[in-house]
Write an enzyme that holds these catalytic residues in place. Structure first.
Site, mmCIF file in Angstrom:
data_model
loop_
_atom_site.group_PDB
_atom_site.id
_atom_site.type_symbol
_atom_site.label_atom_id
_atom_site.label_comp_id
_atom_site.label_asym_id
_atom_site.label_seq_id
_atom_site.Cartn_x
_atom_site.Cartn_y
_atom_site.Cartn_z
ATOM 1 N N ASP A 12 0.806 -1.224 0.000
ATOM 2 C CA ASP A 12 0.000 0.000 0.000
ATOM 3 C C ASP A 12 0.837 1.270 0.000
ATOM 4 O OD1 ASP A 12 -2.261 -1.721 0.267
ATOM 5 O OD2 ASP A 12 -1.838 -1.840 2.400
ATOM 6 N N LYS A 15 2.144 1.977 -5.133
ATOM 7 C CA LYS A 15 2.875 1.448 -6.311
ATOM 8 C C LYS A 15 2.062 1.635 -7.585
ATOM 9 C CE LYS A 15 3.148 -2.579 -4.368
ATOM 10 N NZ LYS A 15 2.753 -2.287 -2.986
ATOM 11 N N GLY A 39 -4.092 -4.747 -4.242
ATOM 12 C CA GLY A 39 -5.160 -3.817 -4.605
ATOM 13 C C GLY A 39 -4.561 -2.577 -5.230
ATOM 14 N N HIS A 40 -4.964 -2.282 -6.457
ATOM 15 C CA HIS A 40 -4.454 -1.072 -7.110
ATOM 16 C C HIS A 40 -5.628 -0.191 -7.471
ATOM 17 C CE1 HIS A 40 -0.725 -3.131 -7.696
ATOM 18 N NE2 HIS A 40 -1.299 -4.060 -8.416
ATOM 19 N N GLN A 230 2.421 -6.101 -2.937
ATOM 20 C CA GLN A 230 2.779 -6.079 -1.507
ATOM 21 C C GLN A 230 4.074 -5.286 -1.274
ATOM 22 O OE1 GLN A 230 2.005 -9.643 -2.717
ATOM 23 N NE2 GLN A 230 -0.050 -8.868 -2.572
HETATM 24 P P1 IMP Z 1 -2.014 -13.028 2.170
HETATM 25 O O1 IMP Z 1 -1.124 -12.456 1.121
HETATM 26 O O2 IMP Z 1 -3.473 -12.895 1.848
HETATM 27 O O3 IMP Z 1 -1.629 -14.421 2.546
HETATM 28 O O4 IMP Z 1 -1.809 -12.150 3.506
HETATM 29 C C1 IMP Z 1 -0.592 -12.176 4.239
HETATM 30 C C2 IMP Z 1 -0.262 -10.818 4.819
HETATM 31 O O5 IMP Z 1 0.053 -9.924 3.756
HETATM 32 C C3 IMP Z 1 -1.415 -10.158 5.602
HETATM 33 O O6 IMP Z 1 -0.846 -9.390 6.649
HETATM 34 C C4 IMP Z 1 -2.036 -9.249 4.575
HETATM 35 O O7 IMP Z 1 -2.725 -8.170 5.186
HETATM 36 C C5 IMP Z 1 -0.805 -8.781 3.838
HETATM 37 N N1 IMP Z 1 -1.081 -8.352 2.463
HETATM 38 C C6 IMP Z 1 -1.304 -9.146 1.385
HETATM 39 N N2 IMP Z 1 -1.492 -8.407 0.279
HETATM 40 C C7 IMP Z 1 -1.367 -7.112 0.660
HETATM 41 C C8 IMP Z 1 -1.418 -5.877 -0.058
HETATM 42 O O8 IMP Z 1 -1.602 -5.808 -1.280
HETATM 43 N N3 IMP Z 1 -1.235 -4.749 0.703
HETATM 44 C C9 IMP Z 1 -0.974 -4.803 2.044
HETATM 45 N N4 IMP Z 1 -0.904 -5.936 2.739
HETATM 46 C C10 IMP Z 1 -1.103 -7.078 2.055
#
Ligand code: IMP
Length: 440
Positions: A12, A15, A39-40, A230
């Site tokens: 977040d 990017k 999420g973009h 991420q």
């Molecule tokens: P997962 O990727 O759904 O397995 O989540 C693992 C961790 O990564 C959690 O803390 C999520 O909140 C975090 N996370 C996954 N994708 C994002 C993103 O796009 N932005 C921020 N945090 C993310």
């Protein structure tokens, strides 16, 4: 050439906006890891587009490639493509045959494991999209790849083993009843679903050997942007394990997850995206975390609510040890610092310059999460800057940025020994000070 975009913090960082900004010069935008957990938000032509899987470049007519390092939920892919078509776009999306497929039982297992861990407060706070379980099956050498969807015999063979194995985990380990999971563990239902995915992938000719495809595009003189999702501290190797995602957002994986060689990626630029403060969704340490009125102010001003889950994000001061670590791991050649407008109007802006732990001052991220949790931030205070008009500042350039904000930017550049190519002063594409475009 290539330009790789990497989140320097916990995701977040904005990017999408930087990809959008530099993407004008790119012909192809590639995601090299993650899936629909990202999420973009892209604002183009006055329209807002929210995407979680399809590379945001497609909104501007670029080819979007989901590389072999991604995990792909075809449902999300098709929904996003359909939604873009409904809005009059003609997205050009390619899907790596080597990418792994998120199947319905992966999402069920994601929730089941989180629920099991919650009993002992060990949940990660995942996005629930089945990301971890799909990467588990990839590394466990039992997953289904896009290429397998296109071969009915191979698909049947893989699924026969996989569905049974996953049902056993769901029932025997987690104690759930697979009958209540809406067909997610039913072989016939999953197989039919996969055949339907395959039909559409074939009809729209989506599947490619992504490494070859990208190498050909580069040989034809095309510019390629590699878009990490991420952020560094969520990296499975370099992040704060176990509060991480199950892939590598850092730049090394731009090669592995796209099929381009490390030399190709390394000859290009690697731009680290930094948000002017810190935010975090989900669990895990955050030494510079803020609470109370100031946290609420920043959360509201910055719209710090998850794009995918809607969860309010935790917020904190900029964490410089985290950034030093990120700059080293990915070898940033430049950075972007976003959301400088969000901090405007705060009397004193602080940063975590270092940490103190057991009487020792440390300047980079401890390798274990428990040690990181014990760190107290050594804060450095900057004079705050007054609110400014983002469009005027973006138009007039760096010199128009309040001098206090310039001091902040120059401090970060100095600590990372990396120039700031872009300064984000508002959410719109025009609200950025571009000091250097890495494609030029
Ligand atoms: P997962 O990727 O759904 O397995 O989540 C693992 C961790 O990564 C959690 O803390 C999520 O909140 C975090 N996370 C996954 N994708 C994002 C993103 O796009 N932005 C921020 N945090 C993310």
């Amino acid at each position: 050439m290539t330009v790789t975009i990497v989140g320097a913090q916990l995701g977040d960082e904005g990017k999408g906006g930087v990809v959008d900004l530099f993407g004008d010069a790119a012909d192809v935008v590639v995601r090299y890891q993650g899936g629909d957990n990202a999420g973009h938000t892209v604002v183009a032509g006055g329209e807002e587009y929210k995407l979680s899987l399809v590379p945001s470049g497609v909104v501007r007519g670029k080819t979007g490639v989901l590389g072999n390092g991604c995990v792909v939920n075809p449902e999300t892919l098709f929904e996003e493509v359909d939604a873009l078509r409904e809005r009059g776009l003609d997205p050009d999306v390619r899907l790596a045959k080597r990418a792994h497929v998120i199947l319905p039982f992966h999402r069920e297992l994601d929730g089941a494991e989180e629920a099991a861990k919650a009993d002992s407060d060990q949940e990660i706070g995942t996005t629930g999209r089945g990301i971890g379980p799909t990467y588990e099956d990839k590394v466990g050498r039992r997953g289904v790849r896009v290429g397998d969807l296109l071969n009915e015999d191979a698909l049947r063979e893989r699924l026969e083993y996989l569905v049974d194995a996953k049902r056993a985990v769901y029932e025997d380990i987690y104690g759930f009843d697979a009958e209540d999971a809406d067909g997610a563990f039913d072989f016939d239902a999953v197989f039919e679903q996969c055949l339907a995915y395959a039909d559409r992938i074939r009809e729209e000719d989506l599947a490619v050997n992504a490494g070859d495809y990208l190498a050909d595009r580069i040989a034809d003189g095309d510019e390629v942007m590699l878009e990490g999702a991420q952020g560094t501290s969520l990296d499975i190797d370099h992040g704060n394990f176990p509060y991480v995602t199950s892939s590598n957002p850092t730049a090394g994986y731009a090669a592995t997850g796209s099929g381009l060689g490390p030399t190709t990626v390394g000859q290009g630029e690697v731009v680290g995206i930094v948000k002017g403060y810190l935010s975090r969704v989900g669990s895990g340490p955050m030494p510079t975390e803020l609470d109370g009125d100031l946290a609420e102010y920043i959360r509201d001003e910055g719209g710090e609510y998850g794009t995918v889950t809607g969860r309010p994000r935790r917020v904190g001061w900029l964490d410089i040890p985290m950034l030093r670590h990120a700059a080293r791991v990915s070898g940033f050649t430049g950075i972007a610092i976003n959301h400088l407008d969000v901090l405007a109007g705060i009397d004193e802006v602080k940063v975590g310059h270092a940490y103190e732990r057991d009487g020792e001052t440390i300047e980079t991220l401890p390798a274990t999460t428990e040690n990181w949790d014990e760190c107290e931030p050594v804060l450095k205070t900057f004079d705050g800057w007054a609110e400014f008009d983002p469009e005027t500042v973006a138009e007039e350039g760096y010199e128009a940025l309040p001098s206090e904000a310039q001091a902040y930017v120059e401090y970060v550049e100095g600590e990372l020994d990396t120039p700031a190519y872009v300064l984000g002063v508002g959410p719109g594409r025009e609200e950025s000070i571009v000091r250097q475009n890495p494609f030029e």
